[in-house]
Design a protein around this motif. Sequence first.
Motif, PDB file in Angstrom:
ATOM      1  N   ILE A   1     -21.664  -3.568 -16.984  1.00 25.52           N
ATOM      2  CA  ILE A   1     -22.069  -4.976 -16.676  1.00 25.52           C
ATOM      3  C   ILE A   1     -21.178  -5.614 -15.666  1.00 25.52           C
ATOM      4  O   ILE A   1     -21.472  -6.133 -14.682  1.00 25.52           O
TER       5      ILE A   1
ATOM      6  N   LEU B   1     -20.943  -4.991 -31.618  1.00 26.37           N
ATOM      7  CA  LEU B   1     -21.501  -4.813 -30.209  1.00 26.37           C
ATOM      8  C   LEU B   1     -21.075  -5.597 -29.358  1.00 26.37           C
ATOM      9  O   LEU B   1     -20.385  -5.256 -28.209  1.00 26.37           O
ATOM     10  N   ILE B   2     -20.740  -7.001 -29.780  1.00 31.64           N
ATOM     11  CA  ILE B   2     -20.013  -7.840 -28.846  1.00 31.64           C
ATOM     12  C   ILE B   2     -18.624  -7.620 -28.898  1.00 31.64           C
ATOM     13  O   ILE B   2     -18.413  -7.578 -27.242  1.00 31.64           O
TER      14      ILE B   2
ATOM     15  N   VAL C   1     -27.385  -4.597 -14.255  1.00 32.90           N
ATOM     16  CA  VAL C   1     -26.897  -5.453 -15.247  1.00 32.90           C
ATOM     17  C   VAL C   1     -27.887  -5.735 -16.208  1.00 32.90           C
ATOM     18  O   VAL C   1     -27.928  -5.643 -17.452  1.00 32.90           O
ATOM     19  N   TRP C   2     -29.298  -6.313 -15.870  1.00 34.23           N
ATOM     20  CA  TRP C   2     -30.330  -6.309 -16.909  1.00 34.23           C
ATOM     21  C   TRP C   2     -30.682  -5.361 -17.739  1.00 34.23           C
ATOM     22  O   TRP C   2     -30.871  -5.508 -18.802  1.00 34.23           O
TER      23      TRP C   2
ATOM     24  N   ILE D   1     -28.195  -4.876 -20.310  1.00 28.90           N
ATOM     25  CA  ILE D   1     -28.635  -5.710 -21.319  1.00 28.90           C
ATOM     26  C   ILE D   1     -29.552  -5.432 -22.029  1.00 28.90           C
ATOM     27  O   ILE D   1     -29.669  -5.805 -23.308  1.00 28.90           O
TER      28      ILE D   1
ATOM     29  N   ILE E   1     -18.341  -4.480 -26.194  1.00 30.66           N
ATOM     30  CA  ILE E   1     -18.957  -4.756 -24.664  1.00 30.66           C
ATOM     31  C   ILE E   1     -17.856  -5.591 -24.130  1.00 30.66           C
ATOM     32  O   ILE E   1     -17.303  -5.357 -22.958  1.00 30.66           O
TER      33      ILE E   1
ATOM     34  N   ALA F   1     -28.593  -2.977 -24.353  1.00 31.68           N
ATOM     35  CA  ALA F   1     -27.683  -3.575 -25.633  1.00 31.68           C
ATOM     36  C   ALA F   1     -28.416  -4.403 -26.528  1.00 31.68           C
ATOM     37  O   ALA F   1     -28.204  -4.337 -27.762  1.00 31.68           O
ATOM     38  N   ALA F   2     -29.442  -5.218 -26.204  1.00 32.33           N
ATOM     39  CA  ALA F   2     -30.490  -5.853 -26.918  1.00 32.33           C
ATOM     40  C   ALA F   2     -31.058  -4.870 -27.640  1.00 32.33           C
ATOM     41  O   ALA F   2     -31.315  -5.264 -28.974  1.00 32.33           O
TER      42      ALA F   2
ATOM     43  N   GLY G   1     -28.920  -3.493 -30.291  1.00 34.82           N
ATOM     44  CA  GLY G   1     -28.273  -4.663 -31.397  1.00 34.82           C
ATOM     45  C   GLY G   1     -29.423  -4.849 -32.515  1.00 34.82           C
ATOM     46  O   GLY G   1     -29.147  -4.766 -33.439  1.00 34.82           O
TER      47      GLY G   1
ATOM     48  N   VAL H   1     -27.828  -6.528  -9.634  1.00 28.90           N
ATOM     49  CA  VAL H   1     -28.361  -7.453 -10.872  1.00 28.90           C
ATOM     50  C   VAL H   1     -29.491  -6.736 -11.824  1.00 28.90           C
ATOM     51  O   VAL H   1     -29.073  -6.801 -12.932  1.00 28.90           O
TER      52      VAL H   1
END
Lengths: 301, 365
Positions: free
Chosen positions: B318, B298-299, B330-331, B334, B302, B337-338, B341, B327
Amino acid sequence: MRGRSDLLPILTVLAGLLVLWYLGAIGLNGPVQNDMYRRADVVGVPFTQFVADTWNQQRPVLPTPHQVFAELWNTTALVAPTVPRSLLFHAWVTLSATLAGFVLGSGLGILLAVMIVHSEAMNRSLMPWIVASQTIPILALAPLIVVIGFNVFTGTFGVPTDPARFISKAIISAYLSFFPVTVGMVKGLRSPEDIQLDLMRTYNASAAQVFWKLRWPSALPFLFTSMKVGVAASLVGAIVGEMPTGAVSGLGARLLNGSYYGQTTQIWSALIMASILAAVLVVAVGLVERLVYVRMGARPA
Amino acid sequence: MSQLQHYLAIVAWGLSAAALVMGWVSADALPPAWLFVFLLLGTASLVRIAGWFSLWLDGIIAGAGVVAVLVSLPDLSPVPGYYWLALLAAWAFAWLFVERLTRAMASGLVEPGIFGFLVPLIFGVMVLVIWEAVTRGANVPSVILPPPSAIWARIAGSTSTLWADFQQTFLKAVLIGYALGCGLGFAVAILIDRSPFLKRGLLPLGNFVSALPIIGVAPIMVMWFGFDWPSKAAVVVIMTFFPMLVNTVAGLNAAGAMERDLMRTYAAGYWQTLLKLRLPAAAPFIFNALKINSTLALIGAIVAEFFGTPIVGMGFRISTEVGRMNVDMVWAEIAVAALAGSAFYGVVVLVERATTFWHPSVRSA
C-alpha cells in the motif's frame, strides 16, 4: 468514575511497570554497553556503574523513563512552542487535524444516524454496510487518502501544501470517527422504549417533538460513549496520516523521523505526547458529557 | 404510495423522459440499444398514474437501467448529457424500488426473511455502478480514483503478488500475533484474577490503554525485532493484549454470587469452579475481545509495515504503490484487506455460535 480506593492499586501497578521498565533497560541496553566498554578497552566496571551507564546511553535501545521525560521537558518547556523543535508544535499540528476531523466525522455520523432512524429504506440499505465496515481495516486507506488528497488539493484546487496536508489528515480522522459515532447514535436514538414512544403519541407530539424531547436526550449517553471511542480513533488516524506523506511536522512525522535516524528517545517522547493527547481528548469529551448532563438537569451521580 | 415515493416516481419518470428527448433531439444516431430500451421503459412508467404498478416492475426497470448504463458506456465517447440523466434515472428507480420494497416488508406484504438481503445488495451495486459510470464517463484520472473494473482487473492480474502479501501480513504477522496477544492477555487475566488488589489496579489502566494510539510503538518494534514479520507480530501482540485482558477479567466476574455459592456447596475447588462455571460464564466477554482484536490485529500489522519491511506485505505494498501512483494496486490490496478482515471476524463469530450456543446473548441473536 472509579473510586478513590482504586488509587493505591493503580499507583502500585504503575510503580511495578516503572521497575520493569528500568530492569528491561538494563537487559536491552546491556549488550551495547558491553560493546562500548570493549571498544574503549575498559575492564572491571563495577555493576552499579554498568547499570547507571545502561540507563544513560546516548542512543539506547530502550530509553529509561527519566531520559524520556528529560527529552519531553527539553522539547516542551525549554523551547518556544512555535518552533519546529518544540514537541508542543508537533502536538498542535496533530491535534488540530484530529479535532477538525473529529467534529466533521461526528457531525456526519449523527446526521446519518438521524436519517437511518427515520427511514426504514436507509436503515436496510446502509446499516449492514456500516456494521461490516467495523470489521475491515479502514486505517489501511490512510496513505491513499493522504497522498491522493494532498495531490488533488494542491494540484487541482491550488491549495498551499500545509493546508492541503491538514485537510487530508482531517478527512482520515473524520472517516475513522464517523463509523463508531453512527453505530452508537443509531443505537441511542432507538433506545427509547415503545411505551415511551406511545406516551408521546398520546400527547399528540409531532415527529420533531418526539425527536428533540425523547429520542435525542435518551441518545446522549450512547453519543458520548461512542464519541470517546471516535476521538481516540481520530487521533490514531491523524498520526498515521502523517506517516506516508513526507510530512515534516506532527507526532506521526516525529515517530517516522525517529525511526529513520534511530532516535529512540524522540520516538518514546512522541509516543508519550500522543498518549497524553489521547487522555486529554477522552477526558475532555467526558467533561463535556458531564456539563451537558448538568444542564439537562441530571442529578450528579 | 407515500409522499416520498410519489416524488421519486415523478423524478424517475421525468429524468427518463428528459433523457429520451435529449437523446432523440441532440444525437445524430439513436442512443445505444440498451439505453434506448431503458429510457423507453422509464418513460412508460407513467402508466402508474392509472393506478396499479407493481414494485417489482420498478425493480426490473432499475435493473435494466444498471445494465444499460454499464453496457452502453464503451459506445459513448465523449459521454453525452443524456447519459448522465439516464444514470440519475437508474438511481432514482433503484431508490424508488428500495423504498417500496422496505415499505412492503414493514407491512408484511413481502417476506423480509427472503428478500431482506436485496436492499443492502442493491445499495452496494448502485455504489459500484455509479462509481464505474462516473470514473469512466467523466474520465476521472485513474491516479485519483480508478473504476471498480480496473481494480478487479488488477486483482485478477496480480493474484500471485496479492497472495504473497497476504501470506506475509495475514498468515504470519496477524495470526501469530493474534494468537500470542490473545493467549497472553487471557493467561494474565487468569493470574491477576486471584488478586483483587492487582485487578483494581490493572483494570482502569487497561481501559485507559484502549484509548491510546498504541500503533505508535510500531517503529520501536521494528527496531527491536527487525524488518521481517516478527516486529509486526509484536505490534499485534501489544494491540490485542489489553482488550483481551480487560474483557476476560470482566468476564470472570460475570458469574453470579448464587452460582458461586452453589459451586461451594458442591465442594468444588478453584479449578473446578473456574473451568465449569466462571470460564463458560466469561465466554461472551472473551469472544467480544476476540472480535475486537480480529480487526485491531489486521490494522496493527498493516500500519506497522509502513515503518519498514522486506519487500512484501500488504502495508508495504500500500505505502509503496501509493508513492508510485499505482492507485489500482492500492485499491486491490485494500479490497483483499477488507475481505480478510470480514472473513476473520466472520470465523470468530461462527466459532462463538458453535461454542456458546447455550448463552442467552447468542440464542436471542
